[in-house]
Structure formats: structure tokens, C-alpha cells
Design an enzyme around this catalytic site. Structure first.
Site, PDB file in Angstrom:
ATOM      1  CB  SER A 122       3.905 -12.053 -67.695  1.00  0.00           C
ATOM      2  OG  SER A 122       4.510 -10.844 -68.087  1.00  0.00           O
ATOM      3  CG  HIS A 132       0.881 -14.051 -70.661  1.00  0.00           C
ATOM      4  ND1 HIS A 132       0.619 -13.027 -71.561  1.00  0.00           N
ATOM      5  CD2 HIS A 132       2.010 -13.654 -69.999  1.00  0.00           C
ATOM      6  CE1 HIS A 132       1.514 -12.083 -71.443  1.00  0.00           C
ATOM      7  NE2 HIS A 132       2.388 -12.444 -70.512  1.00  0.00           N
TER       8      HIS A 132
END
Length: 297
Positions: A196, A243
Site C-alpha cells: 500500500s 499510506h
């Protein structure tokens, strides 16, 4: 021959029908998409004009056109690195299914005590490789599915625009920055894994590239906003630190790649990559020092 107009007024790339673009070659004025753009002294040119020597998209005596980021345009598959990265992620996923112990060996752990071996393990104990191996590790099908779709969709336009080496640096450094921020902020014995951080880095780079090409940024902003919403809603089960770290790192690196003046492009590219790498390493060193003090205590 002029290209068919899309309903929104944009033209289709003359080399890739169906791919909408608002950019035209400064020599022949044919519409060209990001995959076909070759940076020139003024605007962009198509590969044919550069190859025929009718433009100024490369230095005198140069035989190969350049990408928007200044990399030499390579022959062959323009998405080769993206496919290799997807293949590596899938290979590690299958290996982890076959040998479940790999998950504990490769995932990002700050500090944990293994009661079976009576030893400490994790990044704080010198296992720095976990910062990278965790970027290629997934456990659930939905997790690797979402990440690989994001890698393909975002990486497709970025790889030919940046060039293979610069694109790979963007991916790896964004993922490393995400791992470093996760290591800094998450609980030391809380495991983390997934691509991610690297994918969010590509998202940040896409926003920078869209702004650089003067495209409408609203679709990219909407994509980022949607992913931020999902991250907030599922923050207890998602490593939001990865993230955030990946997104910021990707935007910084991409600005260094395509945002500066052409004559200072190389120093900015190296500088942006070095900045992200140095910030990640300092973060890891500081966090490891803090956790080492806790271990001694």
C-alpha cells in the site's frame, strides 16, 4: 489525419486510439498521450518527429528520444517494470500461502519477543530487511487484489513517463517511506505488511504528473479522497501510516522528476530521491534507538 474528438472535446492519441489527451506535438500538431510524449525545449513532441530529426526533443547527436522525466526511451514493453513488480508480489503471496512461516519472517515488526527461540526479533533488533520485504507481502486475496489493481492502473502511465529506473526508484522509495513511518508511529510489536505504501506513492506521483501536464486533476483528487475515506473508516485494520508516508514521498519524488526546470532536472531528481531516502533512514535509526532503550529498560 486528424483524430476523432471525444464527447468532452479532447482528442484521441494518434498512436493509441481511445486514449484521450489535450496535448499535441509541437511539430506536427498531432494529439499525443503521456506514453508518447517526448520532452522538447518547448512543449512535447511525438516519437516520429524526434526519430526523423525534425524536432528538438533531444540533444544534437543523440539517437534516442527522452521521456518527460529525461530518461532515454527504451524499446520493448513500456510496462515491463510494472509487470515484474506485480509478478514479485504474486510470487511472494503464493510462497507465503505454501509456507505460512514466511509471513512472520518477512512482515514489518518493530520489536517483539519470540518465546519459541527466546530471542528478540524485528527492525529494532537489526532486521532492517523487513522494511522492504513487507512491501511485497500479503495474506488476504482482497488485499493483494486491490494493491495490484492500483499498481497496474497507476503504474501504467507513470512508467513510460518517468522511465524504468526512475519509476522503480519512485516505487521502492515510496514503499520504504511508508514502512519507515509505520515503524515510527505504530505499536512496536504490531505487524504490518502490504504494497500500500508504494501504491500510494504512485498515487501522489500521478497527481504531480497530472498537474505538470495541465490535465484536469479532479479525477485524481477524487481517487485520493476516496482512498483517504476508506483508510479513515478502516484505520484500525489498515496501516494508515504507510499510506501517508508513501503518498508524501511519492509526491516529493515526482516533483523532483518532472517539476523543475529542464536544465536542473537531474540534480532535482537525485536530490528528491536522496531526501526521501535520508528521511526514511533517519526515522528508522531514531526509532530503533528508542526501542533499544526500552529493551534495555
Amino acid at each position: 489525419m486528424d483524430q476523432e474528438q471525444a464527447p468532452n472535446g479532447l482528442s484521441s492519441c494518434y498512436r493509441h486510439p481511445g486514449v484521450e489527451t489535450g496535448i499535441r506535438c509541437t511539430r506536427c500538431e498531432r494529439p499525443i498521450c503521456p506514453d508518447c510524449m517526448v520532452s522538447a525545449s518547448v512543449g512535447f513532441q511525438c516519437p516520429e518527429c524526434v526519430r526523423n530529426g525534425s524536432g528538438t526533443g533531444h540533444a544534437p547527436g543523440a539517437s534516442r528520444p527522452r521521456t518527460l522525466a529525461g530518461a532515454a526511451v527504451t524499446a520493448g514493453d513500456p510496462h515491463l517494470v510494472t509487470k515484474i513488480l506485480i509478478g514479485l508480489n504474486l510470487a511472494v503471496f503464493v510462497a507465503a500461502l505454501a509456507v505460512p512461516a514466511l509471513v512472520e519472517d518477512l512482515m514489518l515488526i518493530g520489536r517483539a519477543f519470540d518465546f519459541q527461540t527466546a530471542q528478540w526479533l524485528g527492525v529494532a533488533d537489526g532486521e532492517w530487511y523487513r522494511l522492504v520485504t513487507s512491501m511485497f507481502l500479503h495474506q488476504e486475496v482482497w488485499h493483494i487484489g486491490f494493491n495490484m489493481i492500483g499498481l497496474w492502473v497507476l503504474g501504467g502511465p507513470l512508467e513510460p513517463a518517468f522511465g524504468r529506473v526512475r519509476y522503480l526508484a519512485l516505487y521502492l522509495l515510496s514503499g520504504l517511506a511508508g514502512s519507515a513511518l509505520t515503524y515510527l508511529l505504530a505499536a512496536p510489536n504490531s505487524g504490518s505488511l502490504g504494497a500500500s505504501g508504494a501504491v500510494w506513492g504512485l498515487m501522489g506521483a500521478t497527481f504531480v504528473l497530472v498537474r505538470r501536464l495541465k490535465y484536469d486533476p479532479r479525477p485524481v483528487v477524487g481517487l485520493i479522497a476516496l482512498n483517504v475515506l476508506i483508510t479513515v473508516v478502516f484505520r484500525d485494520t489498515i496501516a494508515w501510516q504507510a499510506h501517508l508516508g508513501g503518498l508524501v514521498a511519492g509526491a516529493i519524488i515526482a516533483y523532483g522528476m518532472v517539476g523543475g526546470p529542464r536544465e536542473r532536472r537531474a540534480p532535482m531528481q537525485w536530490g528528491a530521491c536522496a531526501l526521501v531516502l535520508a528521511a526514511s533512514l533517519v526515522t528508522v535509526v531514531v526509532r530503533s534507538s528508542d526501542l533499544s532503550v526500552l529493551m534495555l529498560g
